[in-house]
Design a protein around this motif. Structure first.
Motif, PDB file in Angstrom:
ATOM      1  N   MET A  34       0.954  -1.017  -0.047  1.00 25.55           N
ATOM      2  CA  MET A  34       0.013  -0.077   0.061  1.00 25.55           C
ATOM      3  C   MET A  34       0.838   1.259   0.028  1.00 25.55           C
ATOM      4  N   LYS A  35       1.959   1.153   0.754  1.00 29.62           N
ATOM      5  CA  LYS A  35       2.884   2.422   0.692  1.00 29.62           C
ATOM      6  C   LYS A  35       3.558   2.592  -0.530  1.00 29.62           C
ATOM      7  N   LYS A  36       3.500   1.601  -1.493  1.00 31.95           N
ATOM      8  CA  LYS A  36       4.470   1.881  -2.866  1.00 31.95           C
ATOM      9  C   LYS A  36       3.379   1.712  -4.171  1.00 31.95           C
ATOM     10  N   GLY A  37       2.193   2.005  -3.518  1.00 29.97           N
ATOM     11  CA  GLY A  37       0.885   2.405  -4.491  1.00 29.97           C
ATOM     12  C   GLY A  37      -0.010   1.181  -5.040  1.00 29.97           C
ATOM     13  N   PHE A  38       0.196  -0.070  -4.260  1.00 28.96           N
ATOM     14  CA  PHE A  38      -0.802  -0.955  -4.609  1.00 28.96           C
ATOM     15  C   PHE A  38      -1.965  -1.249  -3.444  1.00 28.96           C
ATOM     16  N   ASP A  39      -2.863  -1.722  -3.833  1.00 33.68           N
ATOM     17  CA  ASP A  39      -4.060  -1.652  -2.797  1.00 33.68           C
ATOM     18  C   ASP A  39      -4.554  -3.283  -2.904  1.00 33.68           C
ATOM     19  N   PRO A  40      -3.884  -4.041  -2.222  1.00 33.61           N
ATOM     20  CA  PRO A  40      -4.609  -5.349  -2.046  1.00 33.61           C
ATOM     21  C   PRO A  40      -5.791  -5.693  -1.247  1.00 33.61           C
ATOM     22  N   ALA A  41      -6.256  -6.321  -1.489  1.00 32.47           N
ATOM     23  CA  ALA A  41      -7.610  -6.919  -0.493  1.00 32.47           C
ATOM     24  C   ALA A  41      -6.835  -7.719   0.253  1.00 32.47           C
ATOM     25  N   PHE A  42      -7.618  -8.396   1.657  1.00 37.46           N
ATOM     26  CA  PHE A  42      -6.991  -9.444   2.194  1.00 37.46           C
ATOM     27  C   PHE A  42      -8.142 -10.128   3.275  1.00 37.46           C
ATOM     28  N   MET A  43      -8.036 -11.235   3.562  1.00 38.03           N
ATOM     29  CA  MET A  43      -9.053 -11.839   4.209  1.00 38.03           C
ATOM     30  C   MET A  43      -8.143 -12.527   5.505  1.00 38.03           C
ATOM     31  N   VAL A  44      -8.689 -12.866   6.535  1.00 32.86           N
ATOM     32  CA  VAL A  44      -8.159 -13.569   7.659  1.00 32.86           C
ATOM     33  C   VAL A  44      -8.666 -14.864   8.008  1.00 32.86           C
ATOM     34  N   GLU A  45      -9.506 -15.262   7.135  1.00 33.36           N
ATOM     35  CA  GLU A  45     -10.093 -16.677   7.006  1.00 33.36           C
ATOM     36  C   GLU A  45     -10.552 -17.095   5.534  1.00 33.36           C
ATOM     37  N   LEU A  46     -10.577 -18.046   5.283  1.00 33.04           N
ATOM     38  CA  LEU A  46     -11.270 -18.437   3.979  1.00 33.04           C
ATOM     39  C   LEU A  46     -12.541 -18.134   3.821  1.00 33.04           C
ATOM     40  N   PRO A  47     -13.134 -17.349   2.906  1.00 32.24           N
ATOM     41  CA  PRO A  47     -14.588 -17.376   2.900  1.00 32.24           C
ATOM     42  C   PRO A  47     -15.593 -18.496   2.521  1.00 32.24           C
ATOM     43  N   LYS A  48     -14.994 -19.397   1.663  1.00 35.23           N
ATOM     44  CA  LYS A  48     -15.681 -20.561   1.404  1.00 35.23           C
ATOM     45  C   LYS A  48     -15.124 -21.961   2.395  1.00 35.23           C
ATOM     46  N   LYS A  49     -15.301 -22.033   3.669  1.00 31.29           N
ATOM     47  CA  LYS A  49     -14.495 -23.079   4.194  1.00 31.29           C
ATOM     48  C   LYS A  49     -14.860 -24.444   3.853  1.00 31.29           C
ATOM     49  N   ALA A  50     -15.666 -24.919   3.497  1.00 26.93           N
ATOM     50  CA  ALA A  50     -16.024 -26.360   2.873  1.00 26.93           C
ATOM     51  C   ALA A  50     -15.429 -26.540   1.598  1.00 26.93           C
TER      52      ALA A  50
END
Length: 270
Positions: A139-155
């Motif tokens: 983000m400091k270098k001009g990129f804006d990645p999303a993030f997740m702290v757990e898998l959205p589709k656990k199954a």
């Protein structure tokens, strides 16, 4: 100080994770264009053996490096994301992940449950500490990645593009994996130039990190990739030219070549 000790790439085609004796039968169950030539069982076996030899080279390199983490850059094919939210870039900060390591689900759909491999579900540690540094540093270098702290589709588990390579490169799943999602499948995708710039930024962030880590970066994917799209085909000229640029080590020229090609097929949201 963290250090990138290796940069590699491999394919995660489902056929690499099935026995070559089954390839033609799978193809009969899933028809493709009639003008695509068939290989003999001996030809399939020879191709599979060449692929395994190549995987063995990467595995040997990884064993020599003994990395603390595999930073795997790959895509998601509606496994962890969907069109309610499909990020261009995303980092998984989960400390432990699991999912299908081989083509169990694919084979069950095509062949029936009898063709599912015995070993098909794996569990692997993540690396949230490096993931957080990448997230903030990019983000400091001009990129804006999303993030997740757990898998959205656990199954469903972690997307196949991240677990399949480890099936051959780290069979015990004893090297933590940091999944870095990059949308190279559904339009609009980032340009190769942007990916080249992202790669440079990732290296800078890793090498600026105060974490004491040996990092191997692995690109997991393929070349010309238009599965199940009407009139899909393999562009062999593109593949050969791409591999020539790749082997030259000139990443900037490779990106320029990639962006110069008109794309007749591109998966897009409905």
């Amino acid at each position: 100080m963290a250090k990138i000790c290796g940069a590699m790439a491999c394919c995660h085609s489902p056929y690499l994770y099935t026995q070559p004796e089954d390839w033609n039968e799978i193809r009969m169950r899933k028809p493709v264009r009639e003008d695509v030539p068939w290989d003999s069982p001996e030809g399939n076996k020879a191709k599979f053996d060449r692929c395994m030899k190549a995987f063995a080279v990467l595995k040997e390199k990884i064993e020599k490096i003994k990395p603390d983490v595999l930073l795997i850059v790959s895509n998601d094919q509606l496994e962890n994301f969907d069109f309610r939210n499909y990020p261009t870039k995303a980092i998984c900060l989960h400390p432990e992940m699991e999912g299908q390591a081989t083509t169990s689900g694919y084979l069950q759909r095509i062949m029936g449950k009898d063709f599912a491999p015995v070993k098909n579900w794996a569990r692997v540690k993540g690396h949230p500490a490096l993931g957080k540094e990448l997230l903030i540093g990019l983000m400091k270098k001009g990129f804006d990645p999303a993030f997740m702290v757990e898998l959205p589709k656990k199954a469903r588990g972690l997307a196949h593009a991240f677990l399949r390579p480890a099936y051959y490169l780290s069979p015990q799943y004893d090297i933590p994996i940091l999944p870095f999602y990059l949308n190279c499948y559904y339009a609009p995708q980032p340009s190769a130039k942007r990916c080249y710039e992202l790669g440079k930024a990732i290296r800078e962030v890793v090498e600026e990190s105060t974490l004491d880590l040996k990092v191997v970066v692995l690109g997991s994917g393929g070349l010309w990739h238009t599965p199940e799209i009407p009139d899909a085909y393999l562009d062999e000229d593109f593949d050969k030219a791409f591999l020539t640029h790749l082997s030259s080590g000139n990443a900037r020229r490779l990106a320029e070549y990639f962006d110069s090609i008109p794309w007749p097929y591109s998966s897009a949201p409905p």
